[in-house]
Design a protein around this motif. Structure first.
Motif, PDB file in Angstrom:
ATOM      1  N   PHE A 100       0.781  -1.113  -0.005  1.00 46.07           N
ATOM      2  CA  PHE A 100       0.108  -0.051   0.081  1.00 46.07           C
ATOM      3  C   PHE A 100       1.042   1.236  -0.100  1.00 46.07           C
ATOM      4  O   PHE A 100       0.578   2.074  -0.796  1.00 46.07           O
ATOM      5  CB  PHE A 100      -0.762   0.014   1.391  1.00 46.07           C
ATOM      6  N   GLU A 101       1.785   1.445   0.844  1.00 44.51           N
ATOM      7  CA  GLU A 101       2.820   2.441   0.906  1.00 44.51           C
ATOM      8  C   GLU A 101       3.456   2.673  -0.417  1.00 44.51           C
ATOM      9  O   GLU A 101       3.928   3.642  -0.787  1.00 44.51           O
ATOM     10  CB  GLU A 101       3.807   2.111   2.068  1.00 44.51           C
ATOM     11  N   HIS A 102       3.872   1.466  -1.009  1.00 45.95           N
ATOM     12  CA  HIS A 102       4.722   1.884  -2.215  1.00 45.95           C
ATOM     13  C   HIS A 102       3.942   2.355  -3.168  1.00 45.95           C
ATOM     14  O   HIS A 102       4.120   2.969  -4.198  1.00 45.95           O
ATOM     15  CB  HIS A 102       5.150   0.445  -2.789  1.00 45.95           C
ATOM     16  N   TYR A 103       2.534   1.710  -3.271  1.00 47.84           N
ATOM     17  CA  TYR A 103       1.499   2.254  -4.296  1.00 47.84           C
ATOM     18  C   TYR A 103       1.508   3.775  -4.039  1.00 47.84           C
ATOM     19  O   TYR A 103       1.551   4.373  -5.013  1.00 47.84           O
ATOM     20  CB  TYR A 103       0.254   1.625  -4.281  1.00 47.84           C
ATOM     21  N   TYR A 104       1.165   4.416  -2.873  1.00 49.36           N
ATOM     22  CA  TYR A 104       1.038   5.641  -2.631  1.00 49.36           C
ATOM     23  C   TYR A 104       2.135   6.632  -2.757  1.00 49.36           C
ATOM     24  O   TYR A 104       2.163   7.685  -2.889  1.00 49.36           O
ATOM     25  CB  TYR A 104       0.252   5.771  -1.333  1.00 49.36           C
ATOM     26  N   GLU A 105       3.549   6.008  -2.426  1.00 54.92           N
ATOM     27  CA  GLU A 105       4.709   6.680  -2.580  1.00 54.92           C
ATOM     28  C   GLU A 105       4.825   7.111  -4.206  1.00 54.92           C
ATOM     29  O   GLU A 105       5.081   8.079  -4.571  1.00 54.92           O
ATOM     30  CB  GLU A 105       5.918   5.717  -2.182  1.00 54.92           C
ATOM     31  N   GLY A 106       4.430   5.938  -4.984  1.00 51.55           N
ATOM     32  CA  GLY A 106       4.463   6.459  -6.467  1.00 51.55           C
ATOM     33  C   GLY A 106       3.222   7.549  -6.820  1.00 51.55           C
ATOM     34  O   GLY A 106       3.602   8.362  -7.855  1.00 51.55           O
TER      35      GLY A 106
END
Length: 128
Positions: A100-106
């Motif tokens: 989830f964090e990786h997605y929203y970092e992008g």
């Protein structure tokens, strides 16, 4: 220049003799996500580090998604598109914090301002 950037990456520890660590590189270049961007923590009411697709679907509001507004996708298609990005394996029905964090970092990198990012989060999740 490249040499200056490489020196910064070595100092921050994202670069070592075995190569460049991508996760650390992104963090070193753009900074850690601010607390208000950690929507997952609000979705993860039981603090397990994992959120079920059902739990996420309860909170997700796709009606402000640009593709839904333009009639290119139905609300359910917008939901499935998001979930497929977060959880590409068809066997998984949960999303862990890291994915989830990786997605929203992008997403945050592509968003021009924190205000814009927060507006998207508020519209999509209704939590902020």
């Amino acid at each position: 220049d490249f040499e200056h950037l490489w020196d910064i990456l070595k100092i921050t520890g994202v670069c070592s003799s075995d190569g460049l660590h991508v996760d650390g590189s992104v963090l070193a270049l753009v900074g850690e996500m601010s607390e208000e961007r950690k929507v997952f923590q609000k979705l993860d009411s039981h603090r397990t580090g994992v959120v079920s697709s059902d739990e996420m679907h309860k909170f997700f509001n796709p009606h402000s998604h640009p593709d839904v507004i333009e009639g290119k996708k139905s609300p359910e298609e917008a939901w499935f598109a998001l979930f497929n990005c977060l959880c590409p394996s068809t066997n998984d029905i949960t999303v862990c914090y890291r994915d989830f964090e990786h997605y929203y970092e992008g997403v945050s990198i592509e968003t021009k301002s924190d205000t814009s990012f927060m507006s998207s989060i508020k519209n999509y999740w209704g939590l902020c």
